[in-house]
Design a protein around this motif. Structure first.
Motif, PDB file in Angstrom:
ATOM      1  N   ILE A   1      17.759  76.353  19.556  1.00  0.00           N
ATOM      2  CA  ILE A   1      19.061  75.748  19.252  1.00  0.00           C
ATOM      3  C   ILE A   1      19.723  75.206  20.518  1.00  0.00           C
ATOM      4  CG2 ILE A   1      20.475  77.832  19.518  1.00  0.00           C
ATOM      5  CD1 ILE A   1      22.009  76.915  16.999  1.00  0.00           C
TER       6      ILE A   1
ATOM      7  N   ARG B   1      27.893  72.425  14.615  1.00  0.00           N
ATOM      8  CA  ARG B   1      26.889  73.245  15.305  1.00  0.00           C
ATOM      9  C   ARG B   1      26.735  72.790  16.754  1.00  0.00           C
ATOM     10  NH1 ARG B   1      23.297  76.144  11.925  1.00  0.00           N
ATOM     11  NH2 ARG B   1      21.644  75.913  13.463  1.00  0.00           N
TER      12      ARG B   1
ATOM     13  N   ASN C   1      26.471  68.991  11.398  1.00  0.00           N
ATOM     14  CA  ASN C   1      25.703  68.917  12.644  1.00  0.00           C
ATOM     15  C   ASN C   1      26.624  68.885  13.859  1.00  0.00           C
ATOM     16  OD1 ASN C   1      23.280  68.888  11.243  1.00  0.00           O
ATOM     17  ND2 ASN C   1      23.225  66.648  11.099  1.00  0.00           N
TER      18      ASN C   1
ATOM     19  N   SER D   1      29.352  82.495  17.694  1.00  0.00           N
ATOM     20  CA  SER D   1      28.983  82.344  16.290  1.00  0.00           C
ATOM     21  C   SER D   1      29.443  83.533  15.457  1.00  0.00           C
ATOM     22  CB  SER D   1      27.472  82.158  16.163  1.00  0.00           C
ATOM     23  OG  SER D   1      26.772  83.228  16.789  1.00  0.00           O
TER      24      SER D   1
ATOM     25  N   TYR E   1      29.379  82.047   6.384  1.00  0.00           N
ATOM     26  CA  TYR E   1      28.682  81.020   7.145  1.00  0.00           C
ATOM     27  C   TYR E   1      28.586  79.744   6.312  1.00  0.00           C
ATOM     28  CZ  TYR E   1      24.633  82.508   4.358  1.00  0.00           C
ATOM     29  OH  TYR E   1      23.789  82.827   3.326  1.00  0.00           O
TER      30      TYR E   1
ATOM     31  N   GLN F   1      20.600  82.290  12.870  1.00  0.00           N
ATOM     32  CA  GLN F   1      20.992  80.895  13.039  1.00  0.00           C
ATOM     33  C   GLN F   1      21.236  80.497  14.493  1.00  0.00           C
ATOM     34  OE1 GLN F   1      23.714  79.130   9.992  1.00  0.00           O
ATOM     35  NE2 GLN F   1      24.073  81.241   9.407  1.00  0.00           N
ATOM     36  N   PHE F   2      21.700  81.461  15.310  1.00  0.00           N
ATOM     37  CA  PHE F   2      22.221  81.045  16.613  1.00  0.00           C
ATOM     38  C   PHE F   2      21.707  81.856  17.800  1.00  0.00           C
ATOM     39  CE2 PHE F   2      25.539  79.857  13.515  1.00  0.00           C
ATOM     40  CZ  PHE F   2      25.630  78.502  13.789  1.00  0.00           C
TER      41      PHE F   2
END
Length: 668
Positions: free
Chosen positions: A465, A177, A174, A512, A155, A459-460
């Motif tokens: 998010i 993502r 950014n 992801s 990651y 994270q996802f």
């Protein structure tokens, strides 16, 4: 979504989606290599079938030997010769039919022919079927399963890197993502629909990640909800079948995600100041006692939706969270989010009763009427919970026993391991994964899979998010006309939004996980990849299964090895049939006679016998019934075999000559 050809593994592997190591054994080849293999298999199967037919006719010939030892009908002896002629099944069928046709008016012709015609016809059809079967060994269909391989597994992390991270790197991070979230949202919109047949929906091992919806769920917070909540429960999601982490049963894990959302009461938690500033007090942030501050003037000048959210992680201490919720919203059984959706100066063509998009304030327009939002923002609260299932597999006397059971406590589902009586209860992501991996006895690969999955989910897999600053991911915005004009919305629009956010999160998990396995598309970020630490986590990097549509084909290892193995055995047996049977028949006089009859019916021996019986003197044949190839002594000359009725009697004896009776120039 696409994947580079260099990130596809070629070679032998086991596709555990088939839940069987033998049936799942697969070889992935490039398209060019698969075409070469297909051509080879076609030739090999054709050769194998021809030699298999030789073994079949040999068996038939031996089975009919008894009726040919004495006098028998001519059709029988001619059939024996045809069986030994070395013809293909189709050619043999044709010759047998023609032979029958020649004798069709004689007694017993059909009785003596139908069985052998049938056997040869079935063999001919079987040879065609074998050819078709060989083509099925190679799967070159539109979508095939394949494994990924990449040196960029890991990651992206900008923390702890050597040197200074410049602004362009942060922007690229950014943007990466944001692009991932946008791709997931597009996939959710296009593919999380059972009627969708778009090609991009066939990329992941499972097109969608399913869930069940409870439209009348209890409020996840303490008496602060406006009506019933909506609860989205995925149930147990298998890491192999749904996420594509290709592992045998003993290394698989299962996770469960529950998202519960409801509109939140604003009265008593909102303060409107005289300067038009509106503050929402659902907890404090590091810089303010208010959770969210909005400006009425800014809102009036904005002709589109805006959305923001605040999140707390129940697995972190309060000082490390960016939002410290009030006690009524501080549910420690999960991770919480409060979402603010502002309609701003969006004009509704009809009034809206939805509690988040509520619009009943009439306004006069230029030629038409519209409605403005009742509140500066609608407030929605969500609680996200996970649970893990890690099946303990014991190997004893080659039997696998799975020990796991599901308990229900206070309407909360828990997955437990029976031997250790430890459970992964429902709760926040960080807490529950630490609890599961710390208390439950896992295999090393289960632990590696759990760590990789927890990292990606951390994270996802959470709603912020998708919702934080991403008003373009509002379903309501899809029915806007030139931004500020909003077409009618249903009274349950907030439920539609929650469903879409949840679908986007599920899709984001799929995207992801794949990005973790192969690395980001942006080459500038590859040097910031943090690779897995343990050998098990690195092994997980090579276990991601995807579906690809171009450039590769799969070969069934079972079908390939079975075809080549069986074909090789048949070819060897057929090539050395006379030698093998010659050795066997030495111990059985009856079998020896049957084998000699097989040799005598060969076309070369029939030719030898024709010459021998036609003329008593002439060249001597070096042949016995044990030799499959007869030859003539001293390289003698043979005249053509001629029907005696076609030549004069005084010329018959001159039809057979030998070179030993002549000089080199032909003089006797």
């Amino acid at each position: 979504m696409s994947i580079a050809q260099g990130d596809v593994y070629t070679g032998m592997w086991t596709d555990w989606s088939k839940n069987n190591q033998v049936l799942g054994s697969t070889i992935t080849l490039t398209s060019s290599d698969s075409r070469l293999l297909a051509a080879f298999l076609a030739l090999f199967v054709s050769l194998s079938v021809s030699y298999l037919w030789l073994l079949v006719v040999y068996s038939i010939h031996r089975a009919r030997y008894k009726i040919t030892t004495g006098k028998c009908r001519a059709i029988v002896r001619q059939q024996q010769v045809l069986l030994k002629a070395g013809l293909t099944p189709a050619s043999t069928t044709i010759r047998l039919v023609r032979l029958y046709w020649a004798y069709r008016f004689t007694p017993f012709a059909w009785k003596q022919s139908w069985l052998w015609i049938s056997i040869s016809a079935v063999s001919a059809a079987s040879s065609v079927a074998a050819g078709l079967f060989s083509s099925k060994i190679i799967d070159s269909s539109l979508y095939i399963n394949a494994l990924t391989q990449s040196s960029n597994c890991g990651y992206v992390s900008l923390l702890g890197v050597s040197g200074r991270v410049n602004d362009s790197t942060i922007m690229a991070f950014n943007q990466q993502r944001a692009t991932l979230v946008d791709s997931a949202a597009t996939y959710a919109r296009d593919c999380y629909n059972s009627t969708s047949d778009k090609s991009q929906c066939n990329f992941f091992p499972s097109t969608t990640i399913p869930w069940e919806t409870n439209w009348e769920a209890e409020c996840p917070f303490e008496n602060i909800c406006l009506g019933p909540a909506v609860r989205l429960d995925t149930g147990l999601l298998n890491s192999n079948s749904l996420f594509g982490i290709n592992s045998p049963v003993e290394d698989q894990i299962e996770i469960r995600k529950i998202t519960t959302c409801a509109p939140i009461i604003q009265k008593g938690f909102t303060e409107v100041r005289s300067d038009g500033i509106v503050q929402y007090f659902y907890g404090s942030s590091p810089s303010s006692n208010a959770t969210k501050t909005l400006d009425t003037l800014t809102s009036n000048l904005t002709y589109a939706y805006t959305m923001s959210s605040s999140f707390y992680d129940s697995g972190l201490p309060p000082e490390r969270n960016l939002w410290s919720p009030i006690s009524k919203m501080n549910n420690t059984e999960g991770d919480g989010t409060v979402i603010f959706i502002s309609s701003n100066n969006v004009r509704f063509t009809e009034s809206c009763d939805d509690p988040i998009f509520s619009a009943h304030v009439p306004q006069d327009g230029e030629g038409f009427d519209w409605y403005e939002a009742d509140n500066l923002a609608g407030v929605l609260g969500c609680l996200e919970q996970v649970s893990g299932c890690f099946s303990i597999i014991y190997l004893s006397r080659r039997l696998l026993f799975r020990h796991a059971n599901v308990q229900i406590t206070n309407a909360k589902y828990q997955v437990c391991n029976t031997p250790s009586n430890t459970c992964s209860a429902i709760g926040g992501l960080r807490n529950k994964f630490h609890e599961a991996t710390g208390k439950m006895l896992l295999t090393p690969m289960q632990a590696g899979t759990a760590n990789v999955t927890a990292n990606v989910l951390g994270q996802f897999s959470r709603i912020p998010i998708v919702t934080n600053g991403n008003a373009r991911h509002l379903v309501a915005s899809q029915s806007q006309v030139v931004d500020e004009i909003q077409l009618p919305l249903p009274s349950n629009q907030w439920q539609i939004e929650v469903q879409f956010w949840h679908a986007t999160v599920m899709s984001l998990i799929q995207h992801s996980l794949l990005e973790f396995m192969i690395g980001p598309n942006n080459a500038a970020l590859q040097k910031y990849i943090k690779a897995p630490i343990t050998s098990e986590e690195r092994a997980v990097c090579k276990r991601q299964r995807v579906r690809i549509s171009q450039g590769f084909a799969n070969v069934s290892s079972l079908g390939l090895f079975f075809t080549i193995g069986l074909g090789t055995v048949v070819i060897i047996l057929a090539l050395f049939l006379d030698n093998i049977m010659g050795c066997i028949t030495r111990f059985s006089k009856g079998d020896e006679q049957k084998h000699r009859a097989w040799i005598r019916d060969d076309v070369l021996h029939l030719q030898r016998l024709a010459y021998t019986q036609e003329k008593a003197f002439g060249p001597r044949w070096i042949a016995t019934d044990d030799n499959d190839i007869p030859s003539v002594e001293d390289n003698s000359f043979l005249d053509p075999i001629v029907d005696p009725q076609e030549v004069k009697p005084d010329k018959i004896e001159n039809r057979l000559s030998v070179d030993s009776l002549m000089d080199v120039d032909g003089t006797p």
